[in-house]
Design an enzyme around this catalytic site. Structure first.
Site, PDB file in Angstrom:
ATOM      1  NE  ARG A  69      -3.142   0.248   3.125  1.00 16.41           N
ATOM      2  CZ  ARG A  69      -2.623   0.555   4.327  1.00 16.41           C
ATOM      3  NH1 ARG A  69      -2.076   1.729   4.548  1.00 16.41           N
ATOM      4  NH2 ARG A  69      -2.663  -0.321   5.307  1.00 16.41           N
TER       5      ARG A  69
ATOM      6  CE1 TYR B 213     -14.093  11.403 -17.954  1.00 21.10           C
ATOM      7  CE2 TYR B 213     -13.751  11.546 -15.594  1.00 21.10           C
ATOM      8  CZ  TYR B 213     -14.112  10.827 -16.707  1.00 21.10           C
ATOM      9  OH  TYR B 213     -14.515   9.532 -16.560  1.00 21.10           O
TER      10      TYR B 213
ATOM     11  CG  ASP C 116      -6.977  16.129 -16.225  1.00 24.03           C
ATOM     12  OD1 ASP C 116      -6.218  15.542 -17.014  1.00 24.03           O
ATOM     13  OD2 ASP C 116      -8.031  15.616 -15.802  1.00 24.03           O
TER      14      ASP C 116
ATOM     15  CE  LYS D 151      -9.830   8.133 -19.834  1.00 20.95           C
ATOM     16  NZ  LYS D 151     -10.185   9.429 -19.273  1.00 20.95           N
TER      17      LYS D 151
HETATM   18  C1  PLP Z   1     -10.826   9.873 -18.101  1.00 23.67           C
HETATM   19  C2  PLP Z   1     -10.431  11.157 -17.520  1.00 23.67           C
HETATM   20  C3  PLP Z   1     -10.308  11.320 -16.129  1.00 23.67           C
HETATM   21  C4  PLP Z   1     -10.660  10.203 -15.164  1.00 23.67           C
HETATM   22  O1  PLP Z   1      -9.762   9.152 -15.270  1.00 23.67           O
HETATM   23  P1  PLP Z   1     -10.158   7.610 -14.972  1.00 23.67           P
HETATM   24  O2  PLP Z   1      -8.871   6.925 -15.227  1.00 23.67           O
HETATM   25  O3  PLP Z   1     -11.241   7.246 -15.943  1.00 23.67           O
HETATM   26  O4  PLP Z   1     -10.613   7.536 -13.564  1.00 23.67           O
HETATM   27  C5  PLP Z   1      -9.881  12.542 -15.658  1.00 23.67           C
HETATM   28  N1  PLP Z   1      -9.590  13.569 -16.493  1.00 23.67           N
HETATM   29  C6  PLP Z   1      -9.699  13.445 -17.835  1.00 23.67           C
HETATM   30  C7  PLP Z   1      -9.367  14.602 -18.708  1.00 23.67           C
HETATM   31  C8  PLP Z   1     -10.124  12.240 -18.396  1.00 23.67           C
HETATM   32  O5  PLP Z   1     -10.244  12.127 -19.713  1.00 23.67           O
END
Ligand code: PLP
Length: 385
Positions: free
Chosen positions: A50, A102, A173, A198
């Site tokens: 962890r 998002y 982000d 992604k």
């Molecule tokens: C998909 C996404 C998230 C969330 O990520 P997960 O891995 O699906 O939890 C956050 N920010 C952006 C811009 C995203 O495309």
């Protein structure tokens, strides 16, 4: 000499891992929960997974190196990363967030964080005067650029100046462009977020998330949080993301090339009203994106003339799946109003331009002629019904 980004995608900061004597080229998956201590008061650097695991640590080193941060923490998803990061704030704190984000991030802020006493101003950071929203309780500015899904470009350097002048954290982000095209920490951001699900992972086969920082203080607080909340990335998933990152530069280039060809096709296709892509010259974000990033990426949003046409396209592509998510080898078509942004209140969604005529496309790395042929047949069959 500083190593190039393609080299760092494979080796990270270049420090060889000392624990494996087999010479394994692929970093091992340390599928273990716990670690034996050599003696009382001594450890191997690992005590319980962890807190840390060698495979996760290797991945974190690679991601920190790519974003030019001092530390990166790998979480079980992008949302787990953002949720842990939000624990840096306390009840009463106010955060300025971009209105177009998002959908899951908006859901977190408005439902979970608000319940815990944080307050938010949702504003368009690409157009509005951010300074006007700063109060004595404001602690941070949270942005995406380009934004999901409307592809607005926010000026990272300008946001960083505002943040510095007002003692706020700038959180970016960076999921859409990845560190291959954009490195917000080098432009003045304090924290970078990723959905590693992604582009970093890149194969639509696992979830992951990252928080990266260049502040030792923030790094220490995040290390305390990851060991406390327990949402760190598992060893096998860490290995999948490590493997994905090795081809990040190749995938980003190919997906961008495909996206540019698709944009060109969409701009001349009957039924398409507007294409949102920062790489279109003359659009509001073009110059800013060009100054702060080395590419425009492979995310395209487009509005068609009716919701019937939008739904027909989703039902009629033969190759391109109708699915959430982005940034993988497979091109995907998403319908933000019922998928990624379904939980964003309707009036807010419409304000941002997310109507039921809007589709989002994540270009993959297939042959572009096949992608264009598929989109063309899906659209043209609408008029032949
Ligand atoms: C998909 C996404 C998230 C969330 O990520 P997960 O891995 O699906 O939890 C956050 N920010 C952006 C811009 C995203 O495309």
């Amino acid at each position: 000499m500083e190593k190039g980004i393609a080299t760092r995608c494979i080796y990270g900061d270049g420090k060889k891992f000392g624990g494996d004597r087999t010479g394994a080229i692929s970093f091992p998956i340390y599928q273990t929960a716990t670690y034996a201590h050599p003696a009382l008061g001594r450890d191997t650097g690992f005590s319980y997974s962890r807190l840390q695991n060698p495979t996760r640590q290797q991945l974190e080193n690679v991601v920190a190196s790519l974003e030019e941060g001092i530390d990166a923490l790998a979480f079980s998803s992008g949302m787990a990363a953002i949720t842990a990061m939000m624990e840096l704030f306390r009840p009463g704190d106010h955060i300025i967030v971009d209105a177009d984000l998002y959908g899951g991030s908006i859901r977190l802020f408005d439902n979970i964080n608000t319940k815990n006493g944080l307050t938010f101003s949702h504003i368009d950071c690409s157009k509005e005067k951010v300074e006007d929203y700063i109060t004595e309780n404001t602690r941070a500015i949270y942005i995406e650029t380009p934004t999901n899904p409307m592809m607005n470009v926010v000026d990272i350097r300008r946001m960083a100046q505002i943040a510095k002048a007002n003692h706020l954290l700038l959180i970016v982000d960076n999921t859409f462009l990845s560190p291959y095209f954009q490195k917000p920490l080098t432009l003045g951001a304090d924290i970078v977020i990723h959905s590693g699900t992604k582009f970093l992972g890149g194969h639509n086969d696992t979830l992951a998330g990252f928080v990266v920082t260049n502040s030792t203080e923030i790094s220490e607080r995040l290390r305390f949080l990851i060991k406390t909340v327990g949402s760190g990335l598992a060893p096998f998933d860490s290995w999948l993301i490590l493997r994905g990152i090795k081809t990040l530069p190749l995938r980003m280039e190919k997906a961008q090339e495909n996206a540019q060809a698709i944009v060109e096709f969409l701009q001349h296709q009957k039924g398409v009203e507007k294409v949102y892509y920062p790489g279109i010259e003359g659009t509001p974000g073009y110059e800013i994106n060009r100054k702060q990033a080395t590419g425009f990426g492979s995310m395209i949003t487009f509005a068609v003339e009716s919701s019937e046409l939008a739904q027909h396209i989703l039902a009629s592509t033969e190759l391109i799946p109708f699915a959430e998510s982005l940034g993988g080898t497979e091109t995907l078509l998403t319908y933000p109003c019922t998928q990624t942004h379904a939980d964003v209140p309707k009036e807010k969604r419409l304000q941002n331009g997310i109507t039921d005529c809007v589709l989002r496309l994540s270009a993959g790395i297939e042959d572009k002629k096949d992608l264009i042929a598929d989109l063309k047949q899906a659209m043209e069959s609408f008029y032949k019904r």
